[in-house]
Design an enzyme around this catalytic site. Sequence first.
Site, PDB file in Angstrom:
ATOM      1  N   HIS A 276      -1.989   1.321   7.614  1.00  4.89           N
ATOM      2  CA  HIS A 276      -2.404   1.341   6.218  1.00  4.89           C
ATOM      3  C   HIS A 276      -2.258   2.764   5.699  1.00  4.89           C
ATOM      4  CE1 HIS A 276      -4.366  -0.186   2.698  1.00  4.89           C
ATOM      5  NE2 HIS A 276      -5.426   0.597   2.820  1.00  4.89           N
TER       6      HIS A 276
ATOM      7  N   ASN B  55      -8.566   5.007  -0.227  1.00  4.03           N
ATOM      8  CA  ASN B  55      -8.045   3.734   0.267  1.00  4.03           C
ATOM      9  C   ASN B  55      -7.597   2.905  -0.945  1.00  4.03           C
ATOM     10  OD1 ASN B  55      -7.593   1.154   1.305  1.00  4.03           O
ATOM     11  ND2 ASN B  55      -9.316   1.259   2.722  1.00  4.03           N
TER      12      ASN B  55
ATOM     13  N   CYS C  75       0.833  -1.214   0.000  1.00  5.90           N
ATOM     14  CA  CYS C  75       0.000   0.000   0.000  1.00  5.90           C
ATOM     15  C   CYS C  75       0.858   1.251   0.000  1.00  5.90           C
ATOM     16  CB  CYS C  75      -0.966  -0.006   1.182  1.00  5.90           C
ATOM     17  SG  CYS C  75      -0.171   0.094   2.798  1.00  5.90           S
TER      18      CYS C  75
END
Length: 622
Positions: free
Chosen positions: A249, A288, A80
């Site tokens: 994240h 996201n 990520c």
Amino acid sequence: MKELRRFGDQHYEKLRKGCLKSGHLFVDTLFPPTNGSLFLEEGRSSDIVWKRPAELHEDPHLFVEGASANDVTQGILGNCWFVSACSALTHNQTLLDRVIPYGNAQEWSPKNRYAGIFRFRFWRFGVWVEVVIDDLLPTRDGKLLFARSKTPNEFWSALLEKAFAKLYGCYENLVGGHLSDALQDVSSGVAETLNVKKFLKEDIQDKSGRLYDNLKTAFDNGALIVAAIAARTKEEIEESLDCGLVKGHAYAVSAVLSIDLNRIPNRSSIRSLLLGSKEKQKLIRLQNPWGEKEWNGEWSDNSSEWLNVSDEKKLELNVTVDEDGDFWMPWESFVYYFTDISLCQLFNTNIFSLSKRYHEEVVHDEWTTHGKKSGAPDDRAGGCLNFPATFCNNPQYSFDVPMDDCEIMFALTQREVSEGMKKREPYVTIGMHLMRVENNRVHRVHQAMQAVGTSEYANARSVFLHLRSLAAGRYVLMPTTYAPREQTNFLLRMYSDQKVRLTPLTKHSPKLGLFGCKSAQSVTRITIHGAALDLATDGVRAYAVLICNGKEVSNGDFFAVEISHVWEDRQMARDHLIGRAPIVALIDNENRQSKYELLDDSRRTTASVDVTVSAFDDPMYL
């Protein structure tokens, strides 16, 4: 583009021309479509099948209606940090065109002869590196395993990820990484990581919202921004919170703005209308990289707060209710939940620009022992301040700040020694130390002086030091490793809003005598701590001048000090001598602090100064 390096010495045009001539699609021998390009462990087997985009869709394209944050969705790979950087990249078309050069010429099109070869560029250690790949991508059951677009026939993000994996040796090496590294790789910018709580604590007296203003200005100027919620343990990584956010994240920031609210009038709002102002709400939009799992609190997709916004404004903001990973948050909630912001800026250095311009200085150097013992005069790998005996053996750079309130940013980057290799050599822990020094210093510092700023020491490719209000004067910056005798190359970049030049300090002490063949026998330092002026006039500014043998001192022994009246704030005037005092230069190893009375020409006492005189018989001591 100033300089371009070809990864693996692969020349895109020559390879493409050879493929077109032979009639065969390109297969990259340096990064072949095998398990060896996927995994760290040699000989590992899998059911992964490599397919070209034309085998996955009948009408493949590099881009479909341009690039957007939804074009970059993370697959099963834990990268990520890179995917979020690519998502942020879509908001800066200039940078995107640099990372994906000649996009139209690489597009599937009747105008372009397809050869199965693509090229991408990443910034590494001061230069852009061109990486050539074939377009064979890892799939399972006919679907892409890793990065992909929500548009099924768009492949730029998957191909860009493959090029990045080649740069890192294999796909598995992309699992876990530094946000700042990815942001720099796709921008050439200067990456700074802000700890939200620490920044707000330091800014607690500032009710104007400096963090919001800084972030909005940076975003509007094309900065790439990624935010994260730190995980304190391995178990917390990718843990979902009740609010819909995920710990450990990274989220790309895709908008920072303030909007007007259209609420039903009441007493306060009527007063606002009469005064010509409206109630505003600070918002931030995030993406996201999973393409799902969104914030579910205030200002989320279906929240009632959007009823206070006009339909025209919602259309302008592209507010959707899809589960696509794209969502808005109120600024107050953002700074409550998010712990870290990685901000990568490109500073305007164009001398013809009408907007705010920064002066840039770039230095390539190294930490090296030169094969000498620790602490030797030529040793340039002294470690951090925890090792005082060798600390000042590091490379040193002096610079002068001409005026007060100077903003300077330093970015220190070490060379990536593992580029293209599966085995990742650990980074050296690095940092920076800035000292205020004497205005006449031209030789190396041998004992640590007053620290003005120190970066965090990090086992990372880059560290950053941001100083917002430096006073006028001379400074010395030392890039250091944490431990002595650690050797590697480094790149130092400096950006300042005043014209500041870095000068490497190489000489240890002055040379005296005929043709400079005789070394100095001693060194003296005079430190003026302050002055008590016997003046009735307020607003007097004063400065001190050191005089040696009738000349203002630049180097050498110090014998006398004069403090002169500069001017009064109310009007300009010629400098007026307040008084002088003779100071005997010490020659033995001694450190003496004294108060001296200043006498004017009529021998009348006008002021006193607190002075420390330090002398050493070793000219390399200071």
